[in-house]
Design a protein around this motif. Structure first.
Motif, PDB file in Angstrom:
ATOM      1  N   GLU A 144      -4.975   3.904   5.028  1.00  0.00           N
ATOM      2  CA  GLU A 144      -4.919   3.496   3.634  1.00  0.00           C
ATOM      3  C   GLU A 144      -5.110   1.991   3.573  1.00  0.00           C
ATOM      4  OE1 GLU A 144      -1.228   4.779   1.971  1.00  0.00           O
ATOM      5  OE2 GLU A 144      -1.611   6.913   2.332  1.00  0.00           O
ATOM      6  N   GLN A 145      -5.686   1.511   2.481  1.00  0.00           N
ATOM      7  CA  GLN A 145      -5.927   0.075   2.341  1.00  0.00           C
ATOM      8  C   GLN A 145      -5.682  -0.351   0.905  1.00  0.00           C
ATOM      9  OE1 GLN A 145      -9.821  -1.167   3.611  1.00  0.00           O
ATOM     10  NE2 GLN A 145      -9.278  -3.338   3.603  1.00  0.00           N
ATOM     11  N   ASP A 146      -4.868  -1.393   0.741  1.00  0.00           N
ATOM     12  CA  ASP A 146      -4.573  -1.925  -0.587  1.00  0.00           C
ATOM     13  C   ASP A 146      -5.696  -2.847  -1.050  1.00  0.00           C
ATOM     14  OD1 ASP A 146      -2.152  -0.591  -0.492  1.00  0.00           O
ATOM     15  OD2 ASP A 146      -1.069  -2.329   0.312  1.00  0.00           O
ATOM     16  N   ASP A 147      -5.625  -3.226  -2.310  1.00  0.00           N
ATOM     17  CA  ASP A 147      -6.640  -4.117  -2.867  1.00  0.00           C
ATOM     18  C   ASP A 147      -6.654  -5.470  -2.175  1.00  0.00           C
ATOM     19  OD1 ASP A 147      -7.369  -2.162  -4.652  1.00  0.00           O
ATOM     20  OD2 ASP A 147      -6.106  -2.918  -6.286  1.00  0.00           O
ATOM     21  N   ASP A 148      -5.504  -5.890  -1.636  1.00  0.00           N
ATOM     22  CA  ASP A 148      -5.448  -7.181  -0.948  1.00  0.00           C
ATOM     23  C   ASP A 148      -5.880  -7.083   0.514  1.00  0.00           C
ATOM     24  OD1 ASP A 148      -3.358  -5.858   0.216  1.00  0.00           O
ATOM     25  OD2 ASP A 148      -1.792  -7.274  -0.400  1.00  0.00           O
ATOM     26  N   GLY A 149      -6.320  -5.900   0.939  1.00  0.00           N
ATOM     27  CA  GLY A 149      -6.815  -5.728   2.306  1.00  0.00           C
ATOM     28  C   GLY A 149      -5.785  -5.213   3.286  1.00  0.00           C
TER      29      GLY A 149
ATOM     30  N   ARG B  48     -10.709   7.138   5.034  1.00  0.00           N
ATOM     31  CA  ARG B  48      -9.842   6.324   4.174  1.00  0.00           C
ATOM     32  C   ARG B  48      -9.263   7.177   3.057  1.00  0.00           C
ATOM     33  NH1 ARG B  48     -11.334   0.699   0.879  1.00  0.00           N
ATOM     34  NH2 ARG B  48      -9.299   0.526  -0.182  1.00  0.00           N
ATOM     35  N   LEU B  49      -7.953   7.108   2.927  1.00  0.00           N
ATOM     36  CA  LEU B  49      -7.248   7.797   1.856  1.00  0.00           C
ATOM     37  C   LEU B  49      -6.715   6.777   0.859  1.00  0.00           C
ATOM     38  CD1 LEU B  49      -5.104  10.375   3.883  1.00  0.00           C
ATOM     39  CD2 LEU B  49      -7.273  10.813   2.699  1.00  0.00           C
ATOM     40  N   GLN B  50      -6.645   7.171  -0.385  1.00  0.00           N
ATOM     41  CA  GLN B  50      -5.953   6.349  -1.365  1.00  0.00           C
ATOM     42  C   GLN B  50      -4.442   6.540  -1.188  1.00  0.00           C
ATOM     43  OE1 GLN B  50      -7.550   4.152  -3.310  1.00  0.00           O
ATOM     44  NE2 GLN B  50      -9.393   4.868  -2.227  1.00  0.00           N
ATOM     45  N   PRO B  51      -3.642   5.491  -1.424  1.00  0.00           N
ATOM     46  CA  PRO B  51      -2.191   5.648  -1.277  1.00  0.00           C
ATOM     47  C   PRO B  51      -1.664   6.827  -2.087  1.00  0.00           C
ATOM     48  CG  PRO B  51      -2.753   3.333  -1.537  1.00  0.00           C
ATOM     49  CD  PRO B  51      -4.029   4.110  -1.769  1.00  0.00           C
ATOM     50  N   GLY B  52      -0.957   7.727  -1.401  1.00  0.00           N
ATOM     51  CA  GLY B  52      -0.390   8.889  -2.053  1.00  0.00           C
ATOM     52  C   GLY B  52      -1.386   9.983  -2.376  1.00  0.00           C
ATOM     53  N   GLU B  53      -2.607   9.878  -1.879  1.00  0.00           N
ATOM     54  CA  GLU B  53      -3.633  10.873  -2.227  1.00  0.00           C
ATOM     55  C   GLU B  53      -3.265  12.270  -1.747  1.00  0.00           C
ATOM     56  OE1 GLU B  53      -8.414  11.747  -1.452  1.00  0.00           O
ATOM     57  OE2 GLU B  53      -7.537   9.819  -0.866  1.00  0.00           O
ATOM     58  N   ILE B  54      -2.698  12.352  -0.539  1.00  0.00           N
ATOM     59  CA  ILE B  54      -2.251  13.644  -0.021  1.00  0.00           C
ATOM     60  C   ILE B  54      -0.746  13.735  -0.225  1.00  0.00           C
ATOM     61  CG2 ILE B  54      -2.001  15.082   2.037  1.00  0.00           C
ATOM     62  CD1 ILE B  54      -4.552  13.962   3.106  1.00  0.00           C
ATOM     63  N   ASP B  55      -0.330  14.682  -1.024  1.00  0.00           N
ATOM     64  CA  ASP B  55       1.086  14.840  -1.326  1.00  0.00           C
ATOM     65  C   ASP B  55       1.885  15.086  -0.048  1.00  0.00           C
ATOM     66  OD1 ASP B  55       3.386  15.060  -2.855  1.00  0.00           O
ATOM     67  OD2 ASP B  55       3.145  17.227  -3.107  1.00  0.00           O
ATOM     68  N   GLY B  56       2.829  14.216   0.252  1.00  0.00           N
ATOM     69  CA  GLY B  56       3.629  14.341   1.456  1.00  0.00           C
ATOM     70  C   GLY B  56       2.995  13.708   2.683  1.00  0.00           C
ATOM     71  N   GLY B  57       1.753  13.230   2.561  1.00  0.00           N
ATOM     72  CA  GLY B  57       1.086  12.587   3.694  1.00  0.00           C
ATOM     73  C   GLY B  57       0.596  13.598   4.713  1.00  0.00           C
ATOM     74  N   LEU B  58       0.181  13.101   5.863  1.00  0.00           N
ATOM     75  CA  LEU B  58      -0.296  13.988   6.918  1.00  0.00           C
ATOM     76  C   LEU B  58       0.877  14.740   7.526  1.00  0.00           C
ATOM     77  CD1 LEU B  58      -3.065  11.993   8.828  1.00  0.00           C
ATOM     78  CD2 LEU B  58      -3.163  13.221   6.650  1.00  0.00           C
TER      79      LEU B  58
END
Length: 356
Positions: A187-192, A277-287
């Motif tokens: 995952e990657q935030d807007d600030d990198g 690349r996943l968006q933060p929280g894209e997969i409920d509960g994570g991997l």
């Protein structure tokens, strides 16, 4: 010309990643020595050729394997000569097709397993019951259209580069090049700022129990393409749907290294590398673990991943794949890594096949 030593690191410099590479790419094939007719000492390593007329070798075996093949209706041991200073082993003259080699290798390995020869490699807890495809040239066209048979893979089509298939666990006995897939899920935030999904291997795994791993990783089974293997491993190990992997996994090249296990067995390997690349929280509960091979997943900040890499907590080849990820994403550069060029060369090696 003497190469000057690298300048000492500044006290505030981060540690070099060369130690991460050294844990994985830890073997250098010995150069051939001039043949001497008076030389009677058995060479430590012997090349494995498909036949006396095929080059380069496809494997490198220890003296214990040569001894175990005496006598054998499947393999011939060739004496040292000017062309082959250390001698070599090859399939017997009547074993000339991929199908015949696959059957012969299966018969040999099944016998060794039954009599408990090399139990540290193919013993009951090590045997994987999974076939790997072996190729005459490890960087040529890698494909084999095979159909599973009772005693191994029986090719329907015989591409010129496909040599045979053999039990995965036994590949190290013959020092043949094997192949796998690794995917870094991040995952990657807007600030990198980046975070990577890191699994801990199950304590019951046949190899490297309890070590940290790449997000998704596994060998390429016989007749699978790299991407087919990736989709399979992503679903089995990390519960990532085939649809998501197919739509979003990005091929990023490969790494290759020559690993020697603690027991002395040789494992030259190529890993196809992917990013997802996943968006933060894209997969409920994570991997989540999809089988018993993974104990738990943790979403790690990049700083923690790097710290654990330096500490040797990752399976060695997984750390190399992560190092390549850091290079590709600009975290490791020529400006902050003094051994940058050596590292890049070492993780894209060609195994010095022509020197075997």
């Amino acid at each position: 010309m003497t190469v000057p030593p690298a300048p000492p690191a500044r006290p505030d410099s981060p540690p070099s990643f060369i130690a991460v590479v050294d844990r994985c790419d830890n073997f250098r094939p010995p150069l051939p020595t001039p043949f001497s007719p008076n030389h009677t000492e058995r060479p430590a390593l012997v090349p494995f050729l498909l036949s006396p007329t095929t080059q380069p070798p496809i494997g490198l075996v220890r003296a214990a394997i040569v001894d175990a093949l005496q006598p054998s209706p499947i393999f011939i041991t060739h004496r040292p000569s000017h062309e082959h200073p250390r001698g070599y082993i090859s399939f017997a003259a009547h074993i000339t097709t991929p199908a015949a080699r696959s059957r012969a290798m299966h018969s040999l390995l099944a016998f060794w397993r039954t009599v408990r020869l090399f139990p540290d490699v193919i013993g009951p807890t090590k045997w994987r019951n999974e076939l790997y495809d072996i190729f005459a040239s490890p960087f040529d066209v890698l494909s084999a259209d095979t159909a599973e048979g009772a005693d191994g893979a029986v090719p329907k089509i015989e591409p010129t580069n496909y040599a045979f298939s053999m039990e995965r666990a036994a590949c190290a006995l013959f020092g043949v090049v094997t192949y796998g897939v690794h995917m870094t899920v991040y995952e990657q935030d807007d600030d990198g700022a980046m975070r990577i999904w890191v699994p801990r291997r199950s304590a019951t795994k046949q190899t490297w129990p309890g070590f940290l791993d790449n997000s998704v990783a596994g060998g390429i089974p016989s007749s699978y393409t790299p991407f087919d293997a990736l989709v399979k491993e992503a679903e089995e190990e990390a519960s990532i749907s085939p649809a998501l992997t197919s739509a979003r996994a990005k091929a990023e090249g490969s790494v290759s290294y020559f690993y020697q296990a603690d027991g002395g067995w040789l494992q030259p390997e190529v890993e196809y590398v992917y990013d997802l690349r996943l968006q933060p929280g894209e997969i409920d509960g994570g991997l989540l673990p999809g089988d018993t091979e993974v104990e738990v997943f943790k979403l790690m900040p990049m700083e923690e991943v790097i710290s654990r890499m330096h500490a040797g907590e990752f399976k060695p080849n997984c750390a190399v794949v992560l190092l390549y990820f850091l290079i590709r994403h600009g975290h490791v550069t020529p400006d902050n890594e003094p051994r940058f060029l050596e590292i890049n060369t070492r993780i894209h090696g060609r195994f010095d096949l022509d020197r075997w």
